[in-house]
Design an enzyme around this catalytic site. Structure first.
Site, PDB file in Angstrom:
ATOM      1  N   ASN A  10       0.873  -1.176   0.000  1.00  0.00           N
ATOM      2  CA  ASN A  10       0.000   0.000   0.000  1.00  0.00           C
ATOM      3  C   ASN A  10       0.911   1.228   0.000  1.00  0.00           C
ATOM      4  O   ASN A  10       1.485   1.570   1.031  1.00  0.00           O
ATOM      5  CB  ASN A  10      -0.887  -0.049   1.256  1.00  0.00           C
ATOM      6  N   TRP A  11       1.051   1.833  -1.175  1.00  0.00           N
ATOM      7  CA  TRP A  11       1.994   2.960  -1.282  1.00  0.00           C
ATOM      8  C   TRP A  11       1.434   4.253  -0.686  1.00  0.00           C
ATOM      9  O   TRP A  11       2.129   5.246  -0.607  1.00  0.00           O
ATOM     10  CB  TRP A  11       2.376   3.175  -2.755  1.00  0.00           C
ATOM     11  N   LYS A  12       0.165   4.250  -0.324  1.00  0.00           N
ATOM     12  CA  LYS A  12      -0.472   5.448   0.246  1.00  0.00           C
ATOM     13  C   LYS A  12      -0.221   6.652  -0.668  1.00  0.00           C
ATOM     14  O   LYS A  12      -0.194   6.489  -1.881  1.00  0.00           O
ATOM     15  CB  LYS A  12       0.021   5.675   1.683  1.00  0.00           C
ATOM     16  N   HIS A  93      -9.570   1.484   4.932  1.00  0.00           N
ATOM     17  CA  HIS A  93      -8.316   1.688   5.660  1.00  0.00           C
ATOM     18  C   HIS A  93      -8.547   2.713   6.773  1.00  0.00           C
ATOM     19  O   HIS A  93      -9.290   3.683   6.575  1.00  0.00           O
ATOM     20  CB  HIS A  93      -7.230   2.169   4.690  1.00  0.00           C
ATOM     21  N   GLU A  95      -6.858   5.084   7.825  1.00  0.00           N
ATOM     22  CA  GLU A  95      -6.526   6.478   7.471  1.00  0.00           C
ATOM     23  C   GLU A  95      -7.681   7.135   6.724  1.00  0.00           C
ATOM     24  O   GLU A  95      -7.920   8.333   6.864  1.00  0.00           O
ATOM     25  CB  GLU A  95      -5.223   6.506   6.651  1.00  0.00           C
ATOM     26  N   GLY A 170       2.654   2.189  10.771  1.00  0.00           N
ATOM     27  CA  GLY A 170       3.701   3.207  10.604  1.00  0.00           C
ATOM     28  C   GLY A 170       4.445   3.570  11.876  1.00  0.00           C
ATOM     29  O   GLY A 170       5.132   4.588  11.912  1.00  0.00           O
ATOM     30  N   SER A 210       3.365  -2.193  10.457  1.00  0.00           N
ATOM     31  CA  SER A 210       4.811  -2.280  10.715  1.00  0.00           C
ATOM     32  C   SER A 210       5.413  -3.639  10.356  1.00  0.00           C
ATOM     33  O   SER A 210       6.318  -4.120  11.043  1.00  0.00           O
ATOM     34  CB  SER A 210       5.115  -1.908  12.169  1.00  0.00           C
ATOM     35  N   GLY A 231       2.788  -1.108   4.290  1.00  0.00           N
ATOM     36  CA  GLY A 231       2.877   0.305   3.921  1.00  0.00           C
ATOM     37  C   GLY A 231       4.320   0.693   3.650  1.00  0.00           C
ATOM     38  O   GLY A 231       4.864   0.457   2.577  1.00  0.00           O
ATOM     39  N   GLY A 232       4.970   1.277   4.650  1.00  0.00           N
ATOM     40  CA  GLY A 232       6.321   1.833   4.491  1.00  0.00           C
ATOM     41  C   GLY A 232       7.304   0.889   3.820  1.00  0.00           C
ATOM     42  O   GLY A 232       8.061   1.302   2.926  1.00  0.00           O
TER      43      GLY A 232
HETATM   44  P1  PGA Z   1       2.863   0.232   7.630  1.00  0.00           P
HETATM   45  O1  PGA Z   1       1.415   0.518   7.025  1.00  0.00           O
HETATM   46  O2  PGA Z   1       3.348  -1.077   7.034  1.00  0.00           O
HETATM   47  O3  PGA Z   1       3.692   1.404   7.202  1.00  0.00           O
HETATM   48  O4  PGA Z   1       2.708   0.122   9.111  1.00  0.00           O
HETATM   49  C1  PGA Z   1       0.477  -0.525   6.818  1.00  0.00           C
HETATM   50  C2  PGA Z   1      -0.796   0.015   6.240  1.00  0.00           C
HETATM   51  O5  PGA Z   1      -1.247   1.089   6.654  1.00  0.00           O
HETATM   52  O6  PGA Z   1      -1.387  -0.601   5.337  1.00  0.00           O
END
Ligand code: PGA
Length: 253
Positions: A10-12, A93, A95, A170, A210, A231-232
Protein backbone atom coordinates in the site's frame (compact mmCIF):
# COMPACT_ATOMS: atom_id res chain seq x y z
CA UNK A 1 -0.98 -21.17 4.97
CA UNK A 2 -3.15 -23.38 2.75
CA UNK A 3 -3.45 -20.85 -0.11
CA UNK A 4 -0.66 -18.83 -1.70
CA UNK A 5 0.32 -16.05 0.68
CA UNK A 6 -0.90 -12.65 -0.51
CA UNK A 7 1.62 -9.84 -0.03
CA UNK A 8 0.17 -6.43 -0.88
CA UNK A 9 1.99 -3.10 -0.94
CA UNK A 10 0.00 0.00 0.00
CA UNK A 11 1.99 2.96 -1.28
CA UNK A 12 -0.47 5.45 0.25
CA UNK A 13 0.20 9.02 -0.97
CA UNK A 14 3.73 8.20 -2.10
CA UNK A 15 5.19 7.92 -5.55
CA UNK A 16 5.66 9.85 -8.73
CA UNK A 17 6.68 8.35 -12.06
CA UNK A 18 10.20 8.01 -10.66
CA UNK A 19 8.81 5.13 -8.56
CA UNK A 20 8.02 3.07 -11.65
CA UNK A 21 11.53 1.63 -11.49
CA UNK A 22 10.67 0.14 -8.06
CA UNK A 23 7.45 -1.30 -9.48
CA UNK A 24 9.48 -2.90 -12.30
CA UNK A 25 11.97 -4.33 -9.80
CA UNK A 26 9.11 -5.72 -7.66
CA UNK A 27 7.57 -7.28 -10.75
CA UNK A 28 10.84 -8.91 -11.83
CA UNK A 29 11.42 -10.32 -8.34
CA UNK A 30 7.81 -11.56 -8.13
CA UNK A 31 8.43 -13.63 -11.25
CA UNK A 32 11.07 -15.54 -9.26
CA UNK A 33 8.70 -16.11 -6.30
CA UNK A 34 5.64 -17.58 -7.89
CA UNK A 35 4.56 -19.32 -4.68
CA UNK A 36 3.66 -15.91 -3.33
CA UNK A 37 0.99 -13.63 -4.79
CA UNK A 38 2.42 -10.11 -4.90
CA UNK A 39 0.37 -6.97 -5.54
CA UNK A 40 0.85 -3.22 -5.27
CA UNK A 41 -1.64 -0.39 -4.70
CA UNK A 42 0.07 2.82 -5.88
CA UNK A 43 -1.66 6.22 -5.88
CA UNK A 44 -4.34 6.66 -8.59
CA UNK A 45 -1.93 8.57 -10.81
CA UNK A 46 0.35 5.55 -11.23
CA UNK A 47 -2.21 2.75 -11.60
CA UNK A 48 -2.24 2.65 -15.37
CA UNK A 49 1.52 3.04 -15.70
CA UNK A 50 2.23 0.23 -13.20
CA UNK A 51 -0.38 -1.94 -14.92
CA UNK A 52 1.40 -1.46 -18.25
CA UNK A 53 4.81 -2.27 -16.81
CA UNK A 54 3.79 -5.30 -14.76
CA UNK A 55 3.88 -8.83 -16.13
CA UNK A 56 3.38 -10.66 -12.84
CA UNK A 57 2.06 -8.45 -10.08
CA UNK A 58 -1.51 -7.19 -9.83
CA UNK A 59 -2.08 -3.47 -9.44
CA UNK A 60 -4.84 -2.07 -7.26
CA UNK A 61 -6.31 1.12 -5.83
CA UNK A 62 -6.52 2.44 -2.28
CA UNK A 63 -10.17 3.55 -2.42
CA UNK A 64 -13.13 3.93 -4.77
CA UNK A 65 -16.45 5.80 -4.84
CA UNK A 66 -19.63 3.78 -4.12
CA UNK A 67 -21.28 5.00 -7.34
CA UNK A 68 -20.56 4.17 -10.97
CA UNK A 69 -20.44 7.66 -12.47
CA UNK A 70 -21.98 11.09 -12.04
CA UNK A 71 -21.51 14.51 -10.43
CA UNK A 72 -18.85 13.64 -7.83
CA UNK A 73 -15.99 16.06 -8.34
CA UNK A 74 -12.65 14.50 -7.54
CA UNK A 75 -13.98 10.98 -7.04
CA UNK A 76 -13.14 7.83 -8.99
CA UNK A 77 -15.41 4.82 -9.46
CA UNK A 78 -14.50 1.15 -9.36
CA UNK A 79 -15.42 0.85 -13.04
CA UNK A 80 -12.89 3.56 -13.91
CA UNK A 81 -10.22 1.87 -11.82
CA UNK A 82 -10.85 -1.46 -13.52
CA UNK A 83 -10.60 0.33 -16.87
CA UNK A 84 -7.19 1.72 -15.83
CA UNK A 85 -5.96 -1.80 -15.04
CA UNK A 86 -6.72 -2.11 -11.32
CA UNK A 87 -7.63 -5.62 -10.24
CA UNK A 88 -8.37 -4.91 -6.60
CA UNK A 89 -9.16 -2.10 -4.20
CA UNK A 90 -8.20 -1.59 -0.57
CA UNK A 91 -11.28 -0.36 1.33
CA UNK A 92 -11.93 0.90 4.84
CA UNK A 93 -8.32 1.69 5.66
CA UNK A 94 -8.16 3.41 9.05
CA UNK A 95 -6.53 6.48 7.47
CA UNK A 96 -9.59 6.93 5.25
CA UNK A 97 -12.07 6.08 8.00
CA UNK A 98 -10.42 8.78 10.10
CA UNK A 99 -9.53 11.58 7.70
CA UNK A 100 -12.52 11.15 5.35
CA UNK A 101 -15.06 10.16 8.01
CA UNK A 102 -15.85 6.89 6.28
CA UNK A 103 -18.51 4.94 8.18
CA UNK A 104 -18.92 1.18 8.05
CA UNK A 105 -21.97 1.49 5.80
CA UNK A 106 -20.11 3.78 3.40
CA UNK A 107 -17.27 1.23 3.24
CA UNK A 108 -19.81 -1.53 2.64
CA UNK A 109 -21.35 0.41 -0.27
CA UNK A 110 -17.91 0.83 -1.79
CA UNK A 111 -17.22 -2.90 -1.44
CA UNK A 112 -20.45 -3.71 -3.29
CA UNK A 113 -19.51 -1.31 -6.08
CA UNK A 114 -16.02 -2.77 -6.40
CA UNK A 115 -17.26 -6.38 -6.49
CA UNK A 116 -19.93 -5.40 -9.03
CA UNK A 117 -17.17 -3.93 -11.20
CA UNK A 118 -15.36 -7.29 -11.10
CA UNK A 119 -12.61 -6.15 -8.76
CA UNK A 120 -11.23 -7.90 -5.72
CA UNK A 121 -11.62 -6.17 -2.35
CA UNK A 122 -9.22 -6.01 0.57
CA UNK A 123 -11.41 -4.99 3.50
CA UNK A 124 -9.45 -3.31 6.30
CA UNK A 125 -10.33 -3.32 9.98
CA UNK A 126 -8.52 -2.53 13.19
CA UNK A 127 -8.83 -0.95 16.60
CA UNK A 128 -7.27 2.18 18.11
CA UNK A 129 -4.88 1.90 21.04
CA UNK A 130 -7.51 3.07 23.52
CA UNK A 131 -9.83 0.23 22.52
CA UNK A 132 -7.00 -2.33 22.76
CA UNK A 133 -6.18 -1.02 26.27
CA UNK A 134 -9.82 -1.35 27.32
CA UNK A 135 -9.77 -5.07 26.42
CA UNK A 136 -12.50 -4.64 23.77
CA UNK A 137 -10.38 -4.97 20.62
CA UNK A 138 -11.99 -8.19 19.36
CA UNK A 139 -15.55 -6.97 19.94
CA UNK A 140 -14.76 -3.72 18.14
CA UNK A 141 -13.13 -5.33 15.10
CA UNK A 142 -15.83 -7.98 14.72
CA UNK A 143 -18.57 -5.34 14.85
CA UNK A 144 -16.68 -3.16 12.37
CA UNK A 145 -16.40 -6.06 9.94
CA UNK A 146 -19.99 -7.18 10.48
CA UNK A 147 -21.11 -3.73 9.33
CA UNK A 148 -18.52 -3.29 6.55
CA UNK A 149 -18.44 -6.65 4.76
CA UNK A 150 -20.85 -6.99 1.84
CA UNK A 151 -23.50 -9.71 1.99
CA UNK A 152 -23.39 -10.71 -1.67
CA UNK A 153 -23.53 -13.99 -3.48
CA UNK A 154 -20.00 -15.20 -4.31
CA UNK A 155 -18.44 -12.24 -2.47
CA UNK A 156 -15.80 -14.44 -0.86
CA UNK A 157 -14.17 -15.40 -4.18
CA UNK A 158 -12.92 -11.84 -4.49
CA UNK A 159 -12.52 -10.91 -0.87
CA UNK A 160 -9.59 -10.61 1.54
CA UNK A 161 -9.65 -9.04 5.00
CA UNK A 162 -6.74 -7.05 6.43
CA UNK A 163 -6.43 -6.70 10.19
CA UNK A 164 -4.44 -3.56 10.88
CA UNK A 165 -4.38 -2.32 14.47
CA UNK A 166 -4.20 1.48 14.17
CA UNK A 167 -1.47 1.78 16.81
CA UNK A 168 0.75 -0.56 14.76
CA UNK A 169 0.52 1.35 11.47
CA UNK A 170 3.70 3.21 10.60
CA UNK A 171 4.94 3.09 14.19
CA UNK A 172 7.50 0.28 14.01
CA UNK A 173 5.46 -1.31 16.79
CA UNK A 174 3.76 -4.39 15.33
CA UNK A 175 1.18 -6.50 17.18
CA UNK A 176 2.38 -9.65 18.94
CA UNK A 177 1.97 -13.07 17.37
CA UNK A 178 -0.46 -14.05 20.15
CA UNK A 179 -2.64 -10.98 19.60
CA UNK A 180 -2.62 -11.49 15.83
CA UNK A 181 -3.52 -15.18 16.19
CA UNK A 182 -6.39 -14.40 18.55
CA UNK A 183 -7.81 -11.64 16.34
CA UNK A 184 -7.46 -13.60 13.10
CA UNK A 185 -9.15 -16.62 14.69
CA UNK A 186 -12.07 -14.40 15.74
CA UNK A 187 -12.26 -12.92 12.22
CA UNK A 188 -12.26 -16.40 10.70
CA UNK A 189 -15.20 -17.37 12.94
CA UNK A 190 -17.10 -14.30 11.74
CA UNK A 191 -16.38 -15.08 8.07
CA UNK A 192 -17.67 -18.62 8.56
CA UNK A 193 -20.78 -17.28 10.30
CA UNK A 194 -21.45 -14.77 7.51
CA UNK A 195 -20.55 -16.80 4.43
CA UNK A 196 -20.69 -20.45 5.52
CA UNK A 197 -17.91 -22.91 6.30
CA UNK A 198 -16.59 -23.48 2.80
CA UNK A 199 -16.67 -19.91 1.54
CA UNK A 200 -15.76 -18.30 4.85
CA UNK A 201 -12.68 -20.51 5.12
CA UNK A 202 -11.26 -19.47 1.77
CA UNK A 203 -11.00 -15.73 2.48
CA UNK A 204 -7.40 -14.77 3.21
CA UNK A 205 -6.87 -12.67 6.33
CA UNK A 206 -3.85 -10.40 6.02
CA UNK A 207 -2.03 -8.72 8.86
CA UNK A 208 -0.85 -5.12 8.48
CA UNK A 209 1.02 -2.75 10.76
CA UNK A 210 4.81 -2.28 10.72
CA UNK A 211 5.55 -5.48 8.80
CA UNK A 212 9.17 -5.49 7.59
CA UNK A 213 11.62 -8.09 6.27
CA UNK A 214 12.95 -8.75 9.80
CA UNK A 215 9.64 -9.49 11.52
CA UNK A 216 7.73 -10.91 8.52
CA UNK A 217 8.56 -14.55 9.13
CA UNK A 218 7.34 -14.43 12.70
CA UNK A 219 4.18 -12.39 11.99
CA UNK A 220 3.22 -14.35 8.89
CA UNK A 221 3.59 -17.56 10.87
CA UNK A 222 0.77 -16.60 13.28
CA UNK A 223 -2.48 -18.59 13.13
CA UNK A 224 -4.84 -17.72 10.27
CA UNK A 225 -2.46 -15.21 8.67
CA UNK A 226 -2.75 -15.48 4.88
CA UNK A 227 -0.45 -12.62 3.96
CA UNK A 228 0.45 -9.03 4.74
CA UNK A 229 -0.67 -5.51 3.87
CA UNK A 230 2.53 -3.48 3.86
CA UNK A 231 2.88 0.30 3.92
CA UNK A 232 6.32 1.83 4.49
CA UNK A 233 8.29 -1.32 3.70
CA UNK A 234 6.57 -1.66 0.29
CA UNK A 235 8.17 1.50 -1.07
CA UNK A 236 11.40 -0.19 -2.11
CA UNK A 237 11.64 -3.46 -3.99
CA UNK A 238 14.36 -4.72 -1.64
CA UNK A 239 12.38 -4.47 1.58
CA UNK A 240 9.04 -5.41 0.01
CA UNK A 241 10.40 -8.52 -1.65
CA UNK A 242 12.21 -9.41 1.57
CA UNK A 243 8.73 -9.81 3.05
CA UNK A 244 7.56 -11.88 0.07
CA UNK A 245 10.62 -14.08 0.46
CA UNK A 246 9.79 -14.70 4.13
CA UNK A 247 6.22 -15.64 3.12
CA UNK A 248 7.60 -18.09 0.57
CA UNK A 249 9.88 -19.68 3.18
CA UNK A 250 6.91 -20.32 5.45
CA UNK A 251 5.15 -22.01 2.53
CA UNK A 252 8.15 -24.29 2.08
CA UNK A 253 8.59 -25.17 5.74
P1 PGA B 1 2.86 0.23 7.63
O1 PGA B 1 1.41 0.52 7.02
O2 PGA B 1 3.35 -1.08 7.03
O3 PGA B 1 3.69 1.40 7.20
O4 PGA B 1 2.71 0.12 9.11
C1 PGA B 1 0.48 -0.53 6.82
C2 PGA B 1 -0.80 0.02 6.24
O5 PGA B 1 -1.25 1.09 6.65
O6 PGA B 1 -1.39 -0.60 5.34
Amino acid sequence: MPQRPYIVGNWKMNGTRAMLSEARAIDRAAQRHMKVEVAVAPPYTLIHAVHREAAQIAVGAQDCHPGQEGPHTGDISATMLADAGAKFVILGHSERRESHNESNSCVQDKARAALDAGMRVIMCCGEADKIRQSGKAEDFVIQQLRESLPAMENATENLAVAYEPIWAIGTGNSATVDDISAMHTAIRALLVELYGVEEGSEVRILYGGSVNPDNARELLGADEVGGALVGGASLTADSFMGIALAAGEIQDS
